[in-house]
Enzyme design. Structure first.
Site, PDB file in Angstrom:
ATOM      1  N   TRP A 133       0.845  -1.209   0.000  1.00  0.00           N
ATOM      2  CA  TRP A 133       0.000   0.000   0.000  1.00  0.00           C
ATOM      3  C   TRP A 133       0.870   1.244   0.000  1.00  0.00           C
ATOM      4  O   TRP A 133       0.588   2.211  -0.708  1.00  0.00           O
ATOM      5  CB  TRP A 133      -0.947  -0.008   1.205  1.00  0.00           C
ATOM      6  CG  TRP A 133      -1.893  -1.169   1.185  1.00  0.00           C
ATOM      7  CD1 TRP A 133      -1.968  -2.187   2.089  1.00  0.00           C
ATOM      8  CD2 TRP A 133      -2.896  -1.455   0.194  1.00  0.00           C
ATOM      9  NE1 TRP A 133      -2.949  -3.080   1.723  1.00  0.00           N
ATOM     10  CE2 TRP A 133      -3.533  -2.661   0.572  1.00  0.00           C
ATOM     11  CE3 TRP A 133      -3.310  -0.816  -0.976  1.00  0.00           C
ATOM     12  CZ2 TRP A 133      -4.564  -3.242  -0.180  1.00  0.00           C
ATOM     13  CZ3 TRP A 133      -4.340  -1.382  -1.723  1.00  0.00           C
ATOM     14  CH2 TRP A 133      -4.954  -2.573  -1.321  1.00  0.00           C
ATOM     15  N   ASP A 135      -1.302   6.958   6.414  1.00  0.00           N
ATOM     16  CA  ASP A 135      -2.344   6.019   5.996  1.00  0.00           C
ATOM     17  C   ASP A 135      -2.609   5.107   7.195  1.00  0.00           C
ATOM     18  O   ASP A 135      -1.825   4.211   7.496  1.00  0.00           O
ATOM     19  CB  ASP A 135      -1.880   5.205   4.781  1.00  0.00           C
ATOM     20  CG  ASP A 135      -2.891   4.130   4.378  1.00  0.00           C
ATOM     21  OD1 ASP A 135      -3.939   3.993   5.048  1.00  0.00           O
ATOM     22  OD2 ASP A 135      -2.626   3.414   3.395  1.00  0.00           O
ATOM     23  N   LYS A 171     -12.358  -1.108   7.999  1.00  0.00           N
ATOM     24  CA  LYS A 171     -11.637  -2.016   8.902  1.00  0.00           C
ATOM     25  C   LYS A 171     -11.960  -1.690  10.359  1.00  0.00           C
ATOM     26  O   LYS A 171     -12.469  -2.512  11.096  1.00  0.00           O
ATOM     27  CB  LYS A 171     -10.136  -1.928   8.644  1.00  0.00           C
ATOM     28  CG  LYS A 171      -9.782  -2.344   7.219  1.00  0.00           C
ATOM     29  CD  LYS A 171      -8.374  -1.975   6.868  1.00  0.00           C
ATOM     30  CE  LYS A 171      -8.148  -2.029   5.375  1.00  0.00           C
ATOM     31  NZ  LYS A 171      -8.391  -3.346   4.774  1.00  0.00           N
TER      32      LYS A 171
HETATM   33  N1  PMP Z   1      -3.988   1.276   2.806  1.00  0.00           N
HETATM   34  C1  PMP Z   1      -4.016   0.213   3.625  1.00  0.00           C
HETATM   35  C2  PMP Z   1      -3.061   0.161   4.768  1.00  0.00           C
HETATM   36  C3  PMP Z   1      -4.930  -0.808   3.394  1.00  0.00           C
HETATM   37  O1  PMP Z   1      -4.964  -1.873   4.215  1.00  0.00           O
HETATM   38  C4  PMP Z   1      -5.831  -0.712   2.313  1.00  0.00           C
HETATM   39  C5  PMP Z   1      -6.901  -1.759   2.018  1.00  0.00           C
HETATM   40  N2  PMP Z   1      -6.693  -3.001   2.471  1.00  0.00           N
HETATM   41  C6  PMP Z   1      -5.737   0.402   1.465  1.00  0.00           C
HETATM   42  C7  PMP Z   1      -4.825   1.382   1.762  1.00  0.00           C
HETATM   43  C8  PMP Z   1      -6.660   0.553   0.299  1.00  0.00           C
HETATM   44  O2  PMP Z   1      -7.885   0.919   0.783  1.00  0.00           O
HETATM   45  P1  PMP Z   1      -9.206   1.116  -0.070  1.00  0.00           P
HETATM   46  O3  PMP Z   1      -9.633  -0.223  -0.535  1.00  0.00           O
HETATM   47  O4  PMP Z   1     -10.132   1.760   0.912  1.00  0.00           O
HETATM   48  O5  PMP Z   1      -8.878   2.032  -1.202  1.00  0.00           O
END
Ligand code: PMP
Length: 368
Positions: free
Chosen positions: A105, A175, A201
């Site tokens: 990510w 994030d 989450k």
């Molecule tokens: N950042 C992190 C740390 C994540 O765990 C996730 C999704 N698992 C994301 C970003 C992406 O998130 P989204 O699906 O809400 O775009």
């Protein structure tokens, strides 16, 4: 009608929600008290929705003791949209931001920032399969950076910053998708300018992204030379209380209920204690034998996503299958890494962790 019984859900997200929140939403789904319509049926220009957004914001402010100079914004597009929106609003064309790459990510966030300016990699643990977060001494940070971006919890690799890095006067952009409100948040002390998290989450359902952003950073976009579409400017949401267009009303309503539930649980200190205890139980179960092997280095272990391997992929598949049959769902590791992952966010009850620990012991007895 008796509601169907609930399993223990260890999904990484969308993830388990607090049962009292689901019950309250269910009770009010057909008709909100005093309104006579469902929360799904009311105009976003009505007083009801304004109050829902205000209440959600107030509950978050109370929960995290947010300073006055921080906006609480409700956006769409997930955390992934924030990968672009943060640099679009904060990074000048000729500027640079420092990115700490602790997982895929974080890597995606850095790649997106390159669309707008320079994303310097301040550190990366990719060579070690992202099994840890870097030490402070390994970070190549510059005082001229527009911001420093970190992923506070790495959902896929099961690692977490115990303490966020000290970036001096350079604001942190965090994030926090997978650990927001799992422990106290002190934006001023930690030099955090912006926190973003997809709600699905630790905060609520999919469909809303919570952004906490310092007012001075919201204004930064005004000084940039690029054209930013209205819906991608933080200031649009700040000026309209997240009601510039039709917001995801139901998702915001649920986030408000989750924040209220967290306050009632004793707030973030109490959640941190409970989360540490839950994680400790699982790591103890991993460490007491060679059958289970934690993938994260001990000093980087996440209190939210506990990742492990078993002696073979065949055993991992059997573990996941038998656990599911025993009412322990969502334990499959991320498709990019395999293995087993137990996501134990705020709403995961301690009884679920106890049941998983018992299952691990029995499974090893039968297969070890
Ligand atoms: N950042 C992190 C740390 C994540 O765990 C996730 C999704 N698992 C994301 C970003 C992406 O998130 P989204 O699906 O809400 O775009």
């Amino acid at each position: 009608m008796t509601p169907p019984s609930r399993i223990f859900n260890f999904s990484a997200g969308p993830a388990v929600l607090p049962e009292p929140v689901l019950e309250e939403a269910q009770r009010d789904l057909v008709a909100l008290p005093g309104v006579g319509s469902s929360v799904l049926e009311v105009s976003h220009r009505s007083k009801v929705v304004t109050e829902i957004v205000e209440t959600a914001e107030a509950n978050i402010r109370a929960l995290a003791a947010l300073p006055e100079d921080v906006h609480v914004l409700f956006l769409q597009g997930g955390a992934t949209q924030q990968f672009a929106m943060a640099p679009m609003n904060l990074l000048p064309d000729d500027g640079a931001a420092d990115y700490v790459v602790t997982g895929s990510w974080a890597k995606k966030a850095a790649k997106e920032a390159e669309l707008f300016g320079a994303a310097r990699i301040a550190a990366s643990t990719e060579a070690e399969a992202f099994a840890r977060v870097p030490k402070a001494s390994e970070l190549a940070l510059s005082p001229d950076a527009a911001y420093v971006h970190v992923t506070s919890n790495n959902t896929i690799y099961g690692t977490q910053w115990e303490v966020l890095p000290d970036t001096g006067d350079v604001p942190l952009v965090v994030d926090a998708s997978s650990d927001i409100f799992s422990r106290p948040l002190d934006m001023a002390r930690d030099g955090i300018g912006l926190v973003y998290a997809g709600a699905q989450k630790n905060l609520g359902p999919a469909g809303v992204t919570v952004v906490l952003v310092r007012k001075d950073l919201v204004q930064r976009a005004d000084a940039l030379s690029r054209t930013i579409p209205t819906m991608l400017r933080y200031s649009t949401y700040a000026a309209s209380q997240s009601l510039y267009n039709t917001p995801p009303v139901f998702a915001i309503y649920l986030v408000g209920l989750v924040a209220k539930w967290l306050v009632a649980q004793g707030g973030l200190e109490a959640m941190a204690e409970r989360n540490a205890r839950k994680a400790q139980k699982l790591y103890a179960a991993i460490d007491r034998t060679d059958f289970y092997r934690g993938t994260a280095q001990p000093d980087s272990r996440s209190l939210m996503n506990v990742t492990m391997r078993l002696p073979s992929e065949t055993l991992e598949a059997r573990f996941i299958k038998e656990a599911t049959a025993a009412g322990l769902a969502g334990l499959k590791g991320h498709r990019s890494v395999g293995g087993v992952r137990a996501s134990i966010y705020n709403a995961c009850p301690e009884a679920g962790v106890d049941a998983l620990v018992d299952f691990m012991i029995q499974f090893e007895r039968a297969n070890g």
